[in-house]
Design an enzyme around this catalytic site. Structure first.
Site, short mmCIF file in Angstrom:
data_model
loop_
_atom_site.label_atom_id
_atom_site.label_comp_id
_atom_site.label_asym_id
_atom_site.label_seq_id
_atom_site.Cartn_x
_atom_site.Cartn_y
_atom_site.Cartn_z
CB SER A 75 -40.09 -22.84 4.90
OG SER A 75 -39.83 -21.58 3.92
CB SER A 76 -45.29 -26.11 6.19
OG SER A 76 -45.99 -25.63 4.85
CG ASP B 139 -38.13 -21.53 1.25
OD1 ASP B 139 -37.68 -20.34 1.52
OD2 ASP B 139 -39.24 -21.73 0.55
N GLY C 171 -46.16 -18.67 4.89
CA GLY C 171 -44.91 -18.24 4.59
C GLY C 171 -43.79 -18.71 5.38
CE LYS D 171 -43.75 -21.13 -1.96
NZ LYS D 171 -43.31 -22.27 -1.15
CD GLU E 33 -38.73 -12.70 1.53
OE1 GLU E 33 -38.56 -13.94 1.60
OE2 GLU E 33 -38.72 -12.48 2.94
C1 GLA Z 1 -40.48 -18.93 -1.26
C2 GLA Z 1 -39.56 -19.66 -2.04
C3 GLA Z 1 -38.35 -19.17 -1.76
C4 GLA Z 1 -37.80 -17.56 -1.88
C5 GLA Z 1 -39.05 -16.81 -1.26
C6 GLA Z 1 -39.14 -15.32 -1.55
O1 GLA Z 1 -40.40 -18.88 0.00
O2 GLA Z 1 -39.67 -20.74 -1.58
O3 GLA Z 1 -37.23 -19.92 -2.56
O4 GLA Z 1 -37.95 -17.30 -3.09
O5 GLA Z 1 -40.41 -17.33 -1.50
O6 GLA Z 1 -37.88 -14.92 -1.02
#
Ligand code: GLA
Length: 467
Positions: A150-151, A195, A148, A239, A49
């Site tokens: 990645s939509s 992502d 968290g 975000k 991460e």
């Molecule tokens: C988000 C970002 C990724 C990554 C994660 C943390 O999901 O989009 O690129 O940096 O945070 O690991």
């Protein structure tokens, strides 16, 4: 129609419903007359991460939750955009060399980011922009939002692939992942490429050990007895606000640590921690952290003055390089010092954990994998400071329910946790989370809040039959 590779029957039915809202290019030939459907999954990161933007590896899986974009060429030079969810308003915008974003927070900015990415990738001959076909697109996203998972990557990847198909443009998966890796920059987040790469390179039943610069992937088979439980804290990790500021701040802190460490080790031209690791292969994380500690105070002023002095570069140059320029410039809260040592300690130690994790997971040593995940969470909480009290509680509940290990997943500051457990104990882990966490939030947690997710296939695009 038989079910294409990587799709399931439900997704195919969704695509067919969306297609009914997209007029195919009647009377036209080739790609212009067809209707395309792209599906792209979200991802859950098992470990690694906040390493990707330092060019260091990650170990995510693509999940069995996807976004579908159905698209057909239209006769304009515009994108005409609708969403299956009426909560997201329709949009229309012109295809041009530099597409101006909508206001911060507008969902269609992710669509614009994807289209802009395709334009940047293919328009070296400037004429291409003028020749690109416009498209009518309908989006149906089923990856939970701001959780968290990645939509946003699922949306940018499916959009880019659908738009390329409409225009007869082709790239292989690694090239596509490279193209969309920076799509979040368009919305102001300096994210890495994990992502999008996970969404594109996903493989059913496998985790993905992904390296960057250039993107490479090794598929790691998930042991048959392993279950992945994901639970959403319901703390919004959106975000576009505070999370973006905190995220970008971490990116600057890591970049500073890299430059100072590179200078201490006399490595020329190295600007990210991944560059340091690659140029100093004999050094382990603890040794690198020690070297950094000897070269710099643990914290530096957010005005970058002290950092510029240490690096022997003008402050204005450092600012331009690290923060960027114009509207996209990162604004740092000047009243808080930048944490250099802690952030580097997380990233460098996490890198050692990810590399080990790929091996122990492949070998089926779930107990060891769980310990690495627990250590990752502790490091994210203490050194990277991106956990929250609620994420810590969720992680505790998962462990108490018998998980081998659990950690926050994604950027943190809210969002979800991921737990690894034996298939046979997944119910107990979920029960423990329900009792210890959700019972205090609501009566009965819906399936969408916590579930066993499976490693699914990566993104792909298909032709839909036109009537
Ligand atoms: C988000 C970002 C990724 C990554 C994660 C943390 O999901 O989009 O690129 O940096 O945070 O690991």
């Amino acid at each position: 129609m038989s079910i294409p590779d990587g799709w399931d029957a439900g997704e195919l039915a969704r695509a067919a419903r969306l297609a009914a809202r997209v007029p195919a290019g009647a009377g036209r030939a080739g790609a212009a007359a067809r209707i395309f459907a792209a599906r792209a999954p979200g991802r859950v990161n098992l470990i690694g991460e906040h390493t990707d933007y330092s060019g260091l590896p990650v170990l995510p899986v693509a999940i069995d939750r996807s976004t579908i974009v159905v698209a057909a060429a239209n006769t304009t030079a515009e994108i005409e955009l609708a969403n299956a969810d009426p909560g997201w308003p329709s949009r229309r915008f012109a295809i041009e060399r530099r597409i101006p974003p909508y206001e911060t927070g507008d969902w269609a900015n992710y669509v614009k980011a994807a289209i802009q990415g395709v334009i940047d990738r293919f328009s070296a001959p400037a004429t291409l922009v003028d020749n690109l076909r416009g498209a009518s697109m309908v989006v149906d996203g089923r990856v939970p939002l701001a959780a968290g998972l990645s939509s946003s990557a699922a949306l940018t990847v499916s959009t880019a692939m659908a738009f390329m198909a409409v225009n007869g443009l082709e790239l292989d998966p690694i090239e596509t992942a490279t193209m969309v890796a920076r799509s979040e920059w368009y919305v102001g987040t300096r994210a890495g490429g994990m992502d999008q790469a996970a969404s594109i390179l996903g493989r059913r039943g496998h985790a993905l050990f992904i390296e960057f610069d250039p993107i490479r992937v090794r598929a790691v088979r998930m042991p048959a007895n392993a279950a992945i439980v994901v639970a959403d804290s319901r703390e919004i990790a959106d975000k576009s606000g505070m999370v973006r500021a905190e995220y970008n701040r971490r990116v600057v802190e890591c970049a500073l640590a890299a430059r100072i460490l590179a200078r201490a080790l006399k490595l020329d031209g190295v600007t990210i921690l991944g560059g340091v690791v690659r140029a100093a292969p004999g050094w382990n994380a603890a040794e690198l952290v020690e070297k950094l500690a000897a070269a710099v105070p643990a914290r530096l002023g957010a005005d970058l003055k002290e950092a510029a002095d240490i690096l022997g570069v003008p402050q204005a140059v450092l600012e331009a390089e690290l923060l960027g320029q114009g509207a996209a410039r990162i604004a740092l809260d000047a009243n808080r010092p930048l944490e250099i040592l802690k952030r580097a300690r997380h990233v460098l130690s996490e890198t050692e954990r990810v590399i080990r994790a790929a091996d122990v997971l492949e070998a089926g040593r779930l107990d060891e994998m769980g310990k690495l995940m627990n250590a990752s969470h502790a490091s994210l909480a203490d050194d990277f400071e991106c956990s929250t009290a609620r994420l810590d509680t969720l992680v505790e509940c998962a462990r108490r329910g018998g998980a081998f290990g659990a950690r926050l997943t994604g950027a943190g500051f809210g969002g979800s946790i991921v737990a690894l457990c034996d298939v046979a104990s997944a119910d107990a882990v979920i029960e423990s989370i329900d009792r210890g966490y959700y019972a205090k939030l609501a009566r009965g947690a819906p399936e969408s809040w916590r579930a066993v997710l499976h490693a699914g296939a990566g993104a792909s695009v298909i032709d839909l039959p036109t009537a």
